[in-house]
Every structure is written in C-alpha cells, then in structure tokens.
Design a protein around this motif. Sequence first.
Motif, mmCIF file in Angstrom:
data_model
loop_
_atom_site.group_PDB
_atom_site.id
_atom_site.type_symbol
_atom_site.label_atom_id
_atom_site.label_comp_id
_atom_site.label_asym_id
_atom_site.label_seq_id
_atom_site.Cartn_x
_atom_site.Cartn_y
_atom_site.Cartn_z
ATOM 1 N N LEU A 172 0.830 -1.207 0.000
ATOM 2 C CA LEU A 172 0.000 0.000 0.000
ATOM 3 C C LEU A 172 0.871 1.267 0.000
ATOM 4 C CD1 LEU A 172 -2.803 1.294 0.129
ATOM 5 C CD2 LEU A 172 -2.666 1.100 2.619
ATOM 6 N N THR A 173 1.949 1.246 0.757
ATOM 7 C CA THR A 173 2.873 2.386 0.782
ATOM 8 C C THR A 173 3.484 2.602 -0.604
ATOM 9 O OG1 THR A 173 3.396 1.980 3.112
ATOM 10 C CG2 THR A 173 4.949 3.336 1.869
ATOM 11 N N GLY A 174 3.869 1.515 -1.272
ATOM 12 C CA GLY A 174 4.437 1.630 -2.615
ATOM 13 C C GLY A 174 3.445 2.176 -3.626
ATOM 14 N N VAL A 175 2.218 1.696 -3.563
ATOM 15 C CA VAL A 175 1.172 2.197 -4.469
ATOM 16 C C VAL A 175 0.938 3.686 -4.217
ATOM 17 C CG1 VAL A 175 -1.298 2.065 -5.021
ATOM 18 C CG2 VAL A 175 0.046 -0.043 -4.792
ATOM 19 N N THR A 176 0.873 4.057 -2.950
ATOM 20 C CA THR A 176 0.694 5.477 -2.593
ATOM 21 C C THR A 176 1.863 6.303 -3.110
ATOM 22 O OG1 THR A 176 -0.551 4.833 -0.631
ATOM 23 C CG2 THR A 176 0.342 7.074 -0.673
ATOM 24 N N LEU A 190 2.936 10.532 -9.480
ATOM 25 C CA LEU A 190 2.195 10.870 -10.695
ATOM 26 C C LEU A 190 1.428 12.177 -10.574
ATOM 27 C CD1 LEU A 190 0.818 7.339 -11.646
ATOM 28 C CD2 LEU A 190 2.656 8.600 -12.790
ATOM 29 N N THR A 191 1.015 12.506 -9.354
ATOM 30 C CA THR A 191 0.165 13.691 -9.162
ATOM 31 C C THR A 191 0.895 14.892 -8.567
ATOM 32 O OG1 THR A 191 -0.553 12.883 -6.998
ATOM 33 C CG2 THR A 191 -1.905 12.284 -8.908
ATOM 34 N N HIS A 192 2.112 14.714 -8.102
ATOM 35 C CA HIS A 192 2.852 15.821 -7.487
ATOM 36 C C HIS A 192 3.223 16.843 -8.559
ATOM 37 C CE1 HIS A 192 6.062 18.000 -5.425
ATOM 38 N NE2 HIS A 192 5.559 17.509 -4.298
ATOM 39 N N PRO A 193 3.058 18.136 -8.243
ATOM 40 C CA PRO A 193 3.314 19.163 -9.268
ATOM 41 C C PRO A 193 4.759 19.223 -9.762
ATOM 42 C CG PRO A 193 2.741 20.170 -7.148
ATOM 43 C CD PRO A 193 2.536 18.705 -7.002
ATOM 44 N N ARG A 194 5.709 18.717 -8.976
ATOM 45 C CA ARG A 194 7.102 18.729 -9.438
ATOM 46 C C ARG A 194 7.544 17.400 -10.051
ATOM 47 N NH1 ARG A 194 10.218 22.111 -4.770
ATOM 48 N NH2 ARG A 194 9.338 24.129 -5.312
ATOM 49 N N LEU A 195 6.769 16.354 -9.856
ATOM 50 C CA LEU A 195 7.152 15.039 -10.381
ATOM 51 C C LEU A 195 6.286 14.593 -11.555
ATOM 52 C CD1 LEU A 195 7.740 13.209 -6.975
ATOM 53 C CD2 LEU A 195 9.459 14.205 -8.491
ATOM 54 N N TRP A 199 13.220 8.031 -10.369
ATOM 55 C CA TRP A 199 13.651 7.288 -9.188
ATOM 56 C C TRP A 199 12.583 7.262 -8.108
ATOM 57 C CZ3 TRP A 199 17.037 3.681 -9.193
ATOM 58 C CH2 TRP A 199 18.034 3.669 -10.154
ATOM 59 N N PHE A 200 11.774 8.315 -8.039
ATOM 60 C CA PHE A 200 10.654 8.319 -7.098
ATOM 61 C C PHE A 200 9.686 7.191 -7.441
ATOM 62 C CE2 PHE A 200 6.799 9.779 -5.022
ATOM 63 C CZ PHE A 200 7.278 10.381 -3.863
ATOM 64 N N GLU A 201 9.378 7.043 -8.721
ATOM 65 C CA GLU A 201 8.468 5.976 -9.155
ATOM 66 C C GLU A 201 9.091 4.590 -8.947
ATOM 67 O OE1 GLU A 201 5.089 6.729 -10.288
ATOM 68 O OE2 GLU A 201 5.965 8.368 -9.151
ATOM 69 N N LEU A 202 10.387 4.465 -9.241
ATOM 70 C CA LEU A 202 11.051 3.174 -9.035
ATOM 71 C C LEU A 202 11.080 2.790 -7.556
ATOM 72 C CD1 LEU A 202 14.047 3.093 -11.538
ATOM 73 C CD2 LEU A 202 11.906 1.839 -11.626
ATOM 74 N N ALA A 203 11.230 3.766 -6.678
ATOM 75 C CA ALA A 203 11.191 3.471 -5.241
ATOM 76 C C ALA A 203 9.834 2.897 -4.855
ATOM 77 C CB ALA A 203 11.500 4.731 -4.428
ATOM 78 N N GLY A 204 8.774 3.451 -5.405
ATOM 79 C CA GLY A 204 7.436 2.914 -5.142
ATOM 80 C C GLY A 204 7.291 1.490 -5.647
#
Length: 135
Positions: A13-17, A23-28, A66-71
């Motif tokens: 659940l943490t990874g999905v979040t 995907l929704t963060h204004p800088r990412l 890398w943020f997405e890969l961490a998830g």
Amino acid sequence: MPSSINPGATLVLTGVTHILVGLTHPRLGPPLLSMVRSGLFDSITGISLDPTSSGAPQYDRMAAWWFELAGAAMILLGISIRENINVAGYVPRGVAWGTLGVGVIGALVQPLSGCWTLIAQGIWMVGWFGKTKME
C-alpha cells in the motif's frame, strides 16, 4: 490462516501510494508526462559514461523516475514479505532491520518525507520475528 493485514500488505500500500503521489505531485508529474511524450525509451539525457556526450542533465526527470522506481521496489518487497509471512510466518530479520534502517536514514536526510512510514513499518516487522505460522 494468516491475517491479510500484515507488514507486507502495508508496504504494498505504501508503494502504491508512493507511485500515485509521484504521478500527481506538481514537481514530479510533469517530468514523467514529458518522458512518456518522448517515447520513454532513452528519455532521460545528460548522464553518460562518455565524457564527450552532450546534453544538460535532466534532474527533474531523474528525480521523478527514481521516485516511481522506489514505489515499485516497495511493492515488490511488500509482496515478498507478505508471501514469507504466509508461508513461514515471519519477516526475515535482515528485511525488518533493513526497512527500519532505510526509514531512519531517510528521515534524517529528509525529515519532511514519508520515510516515517518506513520507520513504523520496520518496527512492526521487527515484532514479527518470533511469530509462528498460524494454522
């Protein structure tokens, strides 16, 4: 039958979040969208072992990727932990302490982050050491 709510399930659940936030963060989100529009393949430039390569580093795309890969890594680790709990009844020590350690180091480096959830999950995992499989 083991509980469906366990440290592995919460890490999934943490990874999905994490992925949804990225995907929704204004800088990412915008750098990720521009990568998709570029065809994704080789869509991050500026990092090469070739010192003669040109192109400015695209740090925004790197951070978003890398943020997405961490998830995704959290999801895969969570699935593995959940399976281990279902089969063996416990979380391996190295995984539990490793999760806690990553959370602590991450929170020290970036206190205003989600690393605190890894600390909580790591503490919870440490508690699964002595548990036996429930029949």
